[in-house]
Motif scaffolding. Structure first.
Motif, PDB file in Angstrom:
ATOM      1  N   ALA A   1       3.959   5.739  -5.444  1.00  0.00           N
ATOM      2  CA  ALA A   1       3.853   5.775  -6.900  1.00  0.00           C
ATOM      3  C   ALA A   1       2.865   6.847  -7.347  1.00  0.00           C
ATOM      4  O   ALA A   1       3.126   7.607  -8.290  1.00  0.00           O
ATOM      5  CB  ALA A   1       3.434   4.407  -7.435  1.00  0.00           C
ATOM      6  N   ARG A   2       1.729   6.942  -6.647  1.00  0.00           N
ATOM      7  CA  ARG A   2       0.740   7.975  -6.980  1.00  0.00           C
ATOM      8  C   ARG A   2       1.343   9.358  -6.833  1.00  0.00           C
ATOM      9  O   ARG A   2       1.089  10.250  -7.653  1.00  0.00           O
ATOM     10  CB  ARG A   2      -0.492   7.845  -6.073  1.00  0.00           C
ATOM     11  CG  ARG A   2      -1.492   6.796  -6.508  1.00  0.00           C
ATOM     12  CD  ARG A   2      -2.809   6.923  -5.746  1.00  0.00           C
ATOM     13  NE  ARG A   2      -2.626   6.694  -4.318  1.00  0.00           N
ATOM     14  CZ  ARG A   2      -2.751   5.524  -3.729  1.00  0.00           C
ATOM     15  NH1 ARG A   2      -3.040   4.453  -4.429  1.00  0.00           N
ATOM     16  NH2 ARG A   2      -2.585   5.397  -2.421  1.00  0.00           N
ATOM     17  N   GLU A   3       2.130   9.557  -5.767  1.00  0.00           N
ATOM     18  CA  GLU A   3       2.762  10.861  -5.562  1.00  0.00           C
ATOM     19  C   GLU A   3       3.713  11.210  -6.705  1.00  0.00           C
ATOM     20  O   GLU A   3       3.889  12.384  -7.039  1.00  0.00           O
ATOM     21  CB  GLU A   3       3.529  10.875  -4.238  1.00  0.00           C
ATOM     22  CG  GLU A   3       2.645  10.992  -3.015  1.00  0.00           C
ATOM     23  CD  GLU A   3       3.448  11.276  -1.762  1.00  0.00           C
ATOM     24  OE1 GLU A   3       4.710  11.313  -1.846  1.00  0.00           O
ATOM     25  OE2 GLU A   3       2.831  11.448  -0.698  1.00  0.00           O
ATOM     26  N   ARG A   4       4.330  10.207  -7.279  1.00  0.00           N
ATOM     27  CA  ARG A   4       5.251  10.433  -8.403  1.00  0.00           C
ATOM     28  C   ARG A   4       4.524  10.499  -9.742  1.00  0.00           C
ATOM     29  O   ARG A   4       5.146  10.700 -10.782  1.00  0.00           O
ATOM     30  CB  ARG A   4       6.282   9.302  -8.472  1.00  0.00           C
ATOM     31  CG  ARG A   4       7.198   9.181  -7.266  1.00  0.00           C
ATOM     32  CD  ARG A   4       8.160   8.030  -7.485  1.00  0.00           C
ATOM     33  NE  ARG A   4       9.088   7.864  -6.384  1.00  0.00           N
ATOM     34  CZ  ARG A   4      10.118   7.013  -6.414  1.00  0.00           C
ATOM     35  NH1 ARG A   4      10.328   6.277  -7.501  1.00  0.00           N
ATOM     36  NH2 ARG A   4      10.929   6.897  -5.374  1.00  0.00           N
TER      37      ARG A   4
ATOM     38  N   TRP B   1       3.655  -0.498 -12.291  1.00  0.00           N
ATOM     39  CA  TRP B   1       4.978  -0.428 -12.886  1.00  0.00           C
ATOM     40  C   TRP B   1       6.078  -0.440 -11.831  1.00  0.00           C
ATOM     41  O   TRP B   1       7.265  -0.460 -12.174  1.00  0.00           O
ATOM     42  CB  TRP B   1       5.104   0.821 -13.759  1.00  0.00           C
ATOM     43  CG  TRP B   1       4.271   0.752 -14.999  1.00  0.00           C
ATOM     44  CD1 TRP B   1       3.019   1.258 -15.181  1.00  0.00           C
ATOM     45  CD2 TRP B   1       4.621   0.124 -16.231  1.00  0.00           C
ATOM     46  NE1 TRP B   1       2.552   0.995 -16.445  1.00  0.00           N
ATOM     47  CE2 TRP B   1       3.525   0.291 -17.117  1.00  0.00           C
ATOM     48  CE3 TRP B   1       5.751  -0.574 -16.679  1.00  0.00           C
ATOM     49  CZ2 TRP B   1       3.535  -0.205 -18.414  1.00  0.00           C
ATOM     50  CZ3 TRP B   1       5.758  -1.062 -17.984  1.00  0.00           C
ATOM     51  CH2 TRP B   1       4.662  -0.886 -18.831  1.00  0.00           C
ATOM     52  N   VAL B   2       5.725  -0.405 -10.567  1.00  0.00           N
ATOM     53  CA  VAL B   2       6.713  -0.429  -9.489  1.00  0.00           C
ATOM     54  C   VAL B   2       6.779  -1.844  -8.933  1.00  0.00           C
ATOM     55  O   VAL B   2       5.796  -2.356  -8.386  1.00  0.00           O
ATOM     56  CB  VAL B   2       6.357   0.572  -8.367  1.00  0.00           C
ATOM     57  CG1 VAL B   2       7.432   0.556  -7.289  1.00  0.00           C
ATOM     58  CG2 VAL B   2       6.186   1.980  -8.939  1.00  0.00           C
ATOM     59  N   ALA B   3       7.921  -2.470  -9.059  1.00  0.00           N
ATOM     60  CA  ALA B   3       8.069  -3.858  -8.622  1.00  0.00           C
ATOM     61  C   ALA B   3       7.965  -3.956  -7.110  1.00  0.00           C
ATOM     62  O   ALA B   3       8.404  -3.056  -6.382  1.00  0.00           O
ATOM     63  CB  ALA B   3       9.424  -4.402  -9.083  1.00  0.00           C
ATOM     64  N   PRO B   4       7.389  -5.042  -6.592  1.00  0.00           N
ATOM     65  CA  PRO B   4       7.351  -5.234  -5.137  1.00  0.00           C
ATOM     66  C   PRO B   4       8.761  -5.429  -4.593  1.00  0.00           C
ATOM     67  O   PRO B   4       9.711  -5.655  -5.347  1.00  0.00           O
ATOM     68  CB  PRO B   4       6.504  -6.508  -4.982  1.00  0.00           C
ATOM     69  CG  PRO B   4       6.605  -7.203  -6.296  1.00  0.00           C
ATOM     70  CD  PRO B   4       6.751  -6.144  -7.332  1.00  0.00           C
ATOM     71  N   LEU B   5       8.896  -5.338  -3.284  1.00  0.00           N
ATOM     72  CA  LEU B   5      10.211  -5.512  -2.660  1.00  0.00           C
ATOM     73  C   LEU B   5      10.718  -6.929  -2.884  1.00  0.00           C
ATOM     74  O   LEU B   5       9.953  -7.890  -2.798  1.00  0.00           O
ATOM     75  CB  LEU B   5      10.124  -5.235  -1.161  1.00  0.00           C
ATOM     76  CG  LEU B   5       9.668  -3.842  -0.708  1.00  0.00           C
ATOM     77  CD1 LEU B   5       9.816  -3.732   0.804  1.00  0.00           C
ATOM     78  CD2 LEU B   5      10.441  -2.737  -1.412  1.00  0.00           C
ATOM     79  N   ASP B   6      12.019  -7.034  -3.158  1.00  0.00           N
ATOM     80  CA  ASP B   6      12.600  -8.368  -3.236  1.00  0.00           C
ATOM     81  C   ASP B   6      12.973  -8.825  -1.829  1.00  0.00           C
ATOM     82  O   ASP B   6      12.764  -8.117  -0.839  1.00  0.00           O
ATOM     83  CB  ASP B   6      13.802  -8.395  -4.185  1.00  0.00           C
ATOM     84  CG  ASP B   6      14.954  -7.488  -3.739  1.00  0.00           C
ATOM     85  OD1 ASP B   6      15.089  -7.238  -2.527  1.00  0.00           O
ATOM     86  OD2 ASP B   6      15.731  -7.038  -4.612  1.00  0.00           O
ATOM     87  N   GLY B   7      13.527 -10.017  -1.722  1.00  0.00           N
ATOM     88  CA  GLY B   7      13.819 -10.578  -0.410  1.00  0.00           C
ATOM     89  C   GLY B   7      14.762  -9.734   0.422  1.00  0.00           C
ATOM     90  O   GLY B   7      14.535  -9.518   1.622  1.00  0.00           O
ATOM     91  N   ASP B   8      15.842  -9.226  -0.196  1.00  0.00           N
ATOM     92  CA  ASP B   8      16.812  -8.414   0.541  1.00  0.00           C
ATOM     93  C   ASP B   8      16.198  -7.090   0.990  1.00  0.00           C
ATOM     94  O   ASP B   8      16.450  -6.622   2.108  1.00  0.00           O
ATOM     95  CB  ASP B   8      18.048  -8.152  -0.320  1.00  0.00           C
ATOM     96  CG  ASP B   8      18.881  -9.411  -0.547  1.00  0.00           C
ATOM     97  OD1 ASP B   8      18.732 -10.355   0.255  1.00  0.00           O
ATOM     98  OD2 ASP B   8      19.654  -9.437  -1.529  1.00  0.00           O
TER      99      ASP B   8
ATOM    100  N   ALA C   1       0.829  -1.210   0.000  1.00  0.00           N
ATOM    101  CA  ALA C   1       0.000   0.000   0.000  1.00  0.00           C
ATOM    102  C   ALA C   1       0.859   1.254   0.000  1.00  0.00           C
ATOM    103  O   ALA C   1       0.539   2.242  -0.676  1.00  0.00           O
ATOM    104  CB  ALA C   1      -0.925  -0.008   1.215  1.00  0.00           C
ATOM    105  N   LEU C   2       1.960   1.242   0.740  1.00  0.00           N
ATOM    106  CA  LEU C   2       2.859   2.399   0.767  1.00  0.00           C
ATOM    107  C   LEU C   2       3.549   2.585  -0.576  1.00  0.00           C
ATOM    108  O   LEU C   2       3.731   3.716  -1.041  1.00  0.00           O
ATOM    109  CB  LEU C   2       3.887   2.231   1.887  1.00  0.00           C
ATOM    110  CG  LEU C   2       3.345   2.354   3.307  1.00  0.00           C
ATOM    111  CD1 LEU C   2       4.417   1.999   4.330  1.00  0.00           C
ATOM    112  CD2 LEU C   2       2.832   3.776   3.570  1.00  0.00           C
TER     113      LEU C   2
END
Length: 285
Positions: free
Chosen positions: A234-237, A243-250, A228-229
């Motif tokens: 992304a909306r602010e930008r 188009w913004v990839a989710p966080l990877d494991g690291d 959600a964050l």
């Protein structure tokens, strides 16, 4: 607006052009969108605030237009109260007029048109900006208004006092605006306020609000909050969140090691740092 404003005063005619679109004209009211979809979206972004979300949306069930009675969300700093208020307005499809209560005073209620700083009350300005008659007024950090430590000027009065008539249904429908010097109908405006505590708030003001407590999220909410964050950033930008990839494991591990629950504001900054680092690495490569 339903009030009939006479344009006989020369000074008034000079000040009126910004309000030509709503004075003595029928102003539309926004109808509610499908509330189940609004609730689903809000719970995705604020999974720990279901009590607040359900309390506010319950006000709109069965109504032909969006209107929420004055509501005060109380919770610890960083709980995301202001962000929730903004997203409520956005998802309900109404304009959000945000006021920093710590920097506001009785000018919020409007100033006489004979003054050089003459302006209508801010609730009317919200309608003018929105182009519809039922915007949401968001009053941030309400407890910081009205006295020591606040940004209020004692010579013009307190924001707390200015709000009393605006929050009362009997007076808001015929609010005596000092700028127009006539009654204006502000009865369809929703007021949502935030505060860290109600200890300093005067009883007459509290009596006009429904008070809802909002808890801080726990570490268990991390997996729900991060997507959600990312979507909100992304909306602010001006980007599509898809188009913004989710966080990877690291990346996820780095955030988890630095956030054990608590302030959403802190978690948001951590996510923002991760995304900024991504952008920097992409530019180098």
């Amino acid at each position: 607006m339903s009030s009939q404003i006479t344009l006989s005063n020369t000074r008034l005619k000079e000040l009126l052009p910004p309000f030509d679109g709503i004075i003595n004209k029928a102003v539309p009211l926004v109808a509610p969108p499908p509330l189940d979809e609004v609730r689903k979206a809000l719970l995705f972004e604020f999974p720990y605030a279901g009590n607040v979300i359900d309390a506010v949306l319950s006000e709109v069930i069965g109504r032909p237009t969006v209107l929420v009675r004055p509501t005060l969300i109380v919770g610890d700093p960083g709980a995301g109260k202001s962000l929730l208020g903004r997203r409520l307005a956005e998802l309900l499809g109404v304009f959000c007029w945000r006021t920093d209560a710590s920097r506001s005073d009785a000018v919020f209620a409007g100033t006489d048109r004979r003054w050089s700083s003459a302006e209508p009350c801010h609730s009317f300005l919200a309608i003018a900006r929105a182009g519809h008659g039922n915007p949401m007024v968001l009053l941030d950090e309400l407890e910081k208004s009205g006295g020591a430590g606040g940004g209020n000027r004692s010579d013009v009065g307190r924001l707390w006092d200015a709000l009393l008539g605006l929050l009362e249904p009997e007076t808001s429908i015929r609010y005596p605006d000092p700028f127009f010097q006539t009654n204006v109908d502000l009865s369809q405006i929703s007021y949502l306020a935030t505060a860290n505590s109600v200890a300093r708030l005067p009883r007459p003001l509290l009596d006009r609000f429904r008070v809802i407590h909002m808890s801080l999220p726990s570490r268990d909410h991390l997996d729900a909050l991060v997507p959600a964050l990312i979507a909100d950033l992304a909306r602010e930008r001006g980007l599509d969140a898809r188009w913004v990839a989710p966080l990877d494991g690291d990346e996820h591990a780095a955030i988890a090691s630095n956030w054990n629950g608590g302030s959403v504001r802190t978690l948001r900054r951590l996510v923002e740092v991760i995304l900024r680092d991504r952008d920097a690495n992409a530019a180098r490569n």
